[in-house]
Design an enzyme around this catalytic site. Sequence first.
Site, PDB file in Angstrom:
ATOM      1  N   LYS A  44       1.169  -1.430  -0.238  1.00 45.59           N
ATOM      2  CA  LYS A  44       0.220   0.014   0.063  1.00 45.59           C
ATOM      3  C   LYS A  44       0.795   1.092   0.069  1.00 45.59           C
ATOM      4  CE  LYS A  44      -3.650  -2.446   1.859  1.00 45.59           C
ATOM      5  NZ  LYS A  44      -4.951  -2.451   3.728  1.00 45.59           N
ATOM      6  N   GLN A  88      -5.081  -0.870  10.339  1.00 38.94           N
ATOM      7  CA  GLN A  88      -4.950  -2.236   9.351  1.00 38.94           C
ATOM      8  C   GLN A  88      -5.304  -3.111   9.888  1.00 38.94           C
ATOM      9  OE1 GLN A  88      -3.669  -2.775   6.428  1.00 38.94           O
ATOM     10  NE2 GLN A  88      -4.317  -4.944   6.658  1.00 38.94           N
ATOM     11  N   ASP A 111     -11.001   3.119   4.299  1.00 35.80           N
ATOM     12  CA  ASP A 111     -11.403   1.387   4.084  1.00 35.80           C
ATOM     13  C   ASP A 111     -13.248   1.226   4.478  1.00 35.80           C
ATOM     14  OD1 ASP A 111      -9.053  -0.575   4.020  1.00 35.80           O
ATOM     15  OD2 ASP A 111      -8.708  -0.056   6.465  1.00 35.80           O
TER      16      ASP A 111
HETATM   17  N1  GUN Z   1      -6.964  -6.494   6.929  1.00 39.71           N
HETATM   18  C1  GUN Z   1      -7.604  -7.615   5.840  1.00 39.71           C
HETATM   19  N2  GUN Z   1      -7.867  -6.300   4.428  1.00 39.71           N
HETATM   20  C2  GUN Z   1      -7.894  -5.891   4.872  1.00 39.71           C
HETATM   21  C3  GUN Z   1      -8.090  -4.129   4.865  1.00 39.71           C
HETATM   22  O1  GUN Z   1      -8.630  -3.998   3.336  1.00 39.71           O
HETATM   23  N3  GUN Z   1      -7.903  -3.053   4.791  1.00 39.71           N
HETATM   24  C4  GUN Z   1      -7.288  -2.927   6.528  1.00 39.71           C
HETATM   25  N4  GUN Z   1      -7.506  -1.951   7.307  1.00 39.71           N
HETATM   26  N5  GUN Z   1      -7.634  -4.460   7.171  1.00 39.71           N
HETATM   27  C5  GUN Z   1      -7.532  -5.032   6.213  1.00 39.71           C
END
Ligand code: GUN
Length: 281
Positions: A44, A88, A111
């Site tokens: 990311k 996350q 998100d």
């Molecule tokens: N954990 C697994 N997928 C995601 C996601 O798309 N965003 C976040 N913040 N955590 C995750």
Amino acid sequence: MKGAPLAERIRAEVADDVRELGEVGLATLQVGEDEASTVYLRLKHQAAAEVEIVSVDRKLPHAITENELLGLVADLNADEAIDGILVQLPLPEHIDEARVIAAVEPVKDVDGFHPFNAGQLYLGRPAHVPATPLGVMALLAEYRVQIDGSRAVVVGRSDIVGKPVAHLLLQANATVTICHSHTDDLERHTLDADVLVVAAGVPEVVTADMVKGGSAVVDVGINRVAGGLVGDVDPGAAERAAFLTPVPGGVGPMTIAMLLRNTVTAARYRRGLLAFPGIGR
Ligand code: GUN
């Protein structure tokens, strides 16, 4: 349905948008050292850097308290330079995930996990929408898969993928069935699916003989097994389906591109260039 070429195009659009907007900021918070999370976050941040989004990667010790974490979220909410905040998941057991997600300012919730944004999606008035479901829909659109009037089946009911993608399909006028771990006779449902989205987190839970001929199948799974990475769908399903996303290289690149796009959207909301939807706003 390959994700990489479309994801690259979207990233190029995002890069143009960032140039136009000036500085756009994204902050991520990671608690502890979950290995998969570290990999996803690295990807990311690399992708953010490529489109010149300024990103801040806060790595916090596993032992951080919930209140300390909430304090950091509050700081980021107040930070004018930060347009998007991503916590996350998963968080360690001693931290109430729902409480932390709800602490993120909805306009910065790139998100789309905050109850406000989830509620807007449920109501058919999307605000920030989770990146993976957006990526799934963009892939289906790119390959001109008919959604309106189709029978869409989603396998998996997670808050991150299954539930939001089911809502997006419903909004696009599909007849939507959500299957999950308690579904009896999964195959009866999947065989009926014109559009099948599998986000169960179970290696190859959908076998080739469970797929309808001529259908479009989106495999959201990424499972680490002894032989390497596999999805939730047996790649042999390509023999029957008209479209199938590969793993890796299908949905994965789309998720990251959509996160960047959501960050630009957050920047537009915050600069008053777009109206953030909501009650009384
Ligand atoms: N954990 C697994 N997928 C995601 C996601 O798309 N965003 C976040 N913040 N955590 C995750």
